[in-house]
Design an enzyme around this catalytic site. Structure first.
Site, PDB file in Angstrom:
ATOM      1  N   GLY A 103       3.451   3.130  -6.846  1.00 34.68           N
ATOM      2  CA  GLY A 103       4.503   4.115  -6.370  1.00 34.68           C
ATOM      3  C   GLY A 103       5.850   3.279  -6.177  1.00 34.68           C
TER       4      GLY A 103
ATOM      5  CD  GLU B 144       3.304  -2.717  -4.139  1.00 36.38           C
ATOM      6  OE1 GLU B 144       2.726  -1.902  -3.829  1.00 36.38           O
ATOM      7  OE2 GLU B 144       4.584  -2.958  -4.151  1.00 36.38           O
TER       8      GLU B 144
ATOM      9  CB  THR C 177      -0.287  -1.275  -2.684  1.00 36.21           C
ATOM     10  OG1 THR C 177      -1.278  -2.132  -3.247  1.00 36.21           O
ATOM     11  CG2 THR C 177      -0.731  -0.919  -1.054  1.00 36.21           C
TER      12      THR C 177
END
Length: 274
Positions: free
Chosen positions: A105, A126, A48
């Protein structure tokens, strides 16, 4: 251009495409190079954030134009919507079972491949997805490369119930930690407190410097009311760093090697369906 929430404003995902700012060129270069790790038939965790959005669009391009077969497990509702729009087959983590790799990221990474994540508020999903993967590949621009974590506020996801008490317990914990400062703020959104996909609040810890990230990560998660923190310890395997001129640096934690790759040429996306 792709904004922080993953929306598309008309610029294609190819590295070297006109209209990208230097910062977006760096993010896009890293995203495109990271997708080279994806092989046909893989189950891939989809991160994300703004850099991850470039990756999802590049992956979608390969699915549509080159016939790449992948199964994606998104780490947020935003990423899920983008992946579906790009034609990527999306399933839940339970349906996938285990993943070949996750590409995501980071807000910061240090020489030991420790990360701070959660600037977009999705670090819980994540981290779950990344730890359910054989490998985690982080894509970033050079600004995320730091000697020591902590300049970026550390997100801590907490239950809404009793969050004030949880914040007080975190403040007491920080008094005994090797950090430069101890500010704590509750993250706010446009219409009030920011609420995660799981319905929780986020407390941002303004620490300046984190002397011992593994110790802090462990201690935070022992506090009642803390759901998860944004320190990713011993999870990342490879960091792909995109630069404003389009070239890419790849660092491998296990081999200790660092390699450089030239900018992807403007015609890199021609003939994908051939």
């Amino acid at each position: 251009m792709i904004t922080e929430n993953g929306t598309h404003t008309g610029t294609e995902a190819g590295t070297g495409q006109p209209g990208l700012s230097p910062a977006d060129t760096a993010k896009n270069a890293a995203a495109c190079r990271a997708v080279d790790f994806v092989e046909d038939g893989m189950r891939v965790g989809l991160g994300t954030g703004s850099t991850a959005a470039f990756m999802v669009r590049r992956l979608g391009q390969l699915v549509r134009e080159a016939g790449l077969r992948v199964t994606g497990v998104p780490t947020s509702s935003r990423t899920a919507a983008l992946a579906r729009d790009e034609g990527i087959h999306v399933v839940t983590l339970a349906e996938a079972g285990w993943l070949d790799l996750t590409i995501d990221g980071a807000d910061e990474f240090d020489p030991a491949f420790n990360l701070i994540k959660g600037g977009g508020g999705a670090h819980l999903q994540e981290k779950v997805v990344a730890t359910a993967s054989d490998r985690m590949i982080v894509i970033a621009d050079p600004d995320k490369d730091v000697a020591q974590l902590g300049a970026f506020p550390l997100p801590v996801e907490v239950l809404q119930f009793g969050w004030e008490v949880t914040q007080r317990l975190i403040a007491e914990l920080l008094e005994g930690q090797d950090v430069a400062s101890r500010g704590i703020t509750r993250r706010m959104g446009a219409e009030g407190p920011f609420v995660t996909d799981e319905g929780n609040f986020i407390l941002d810890l303004h620490l300046g410097r984190i002397g011992n990230p593994p110790a802090l990560a462990l201690a935070l998660n022992q506090i009642a009311g803390v759901v998860e923190n944004g320190l990713f310890i011993d999870i990342c395997d490879v960091v792909v760093i995109g630069h404003p001129d389009g070239h890419v640096t790849v660092r491998d934690r296990h081999s200790g090697r660092e390699t450089s790759h030239g900018a992807v040429p403007d015609n890199a996306f021609s003939g994908l369906g051939g």
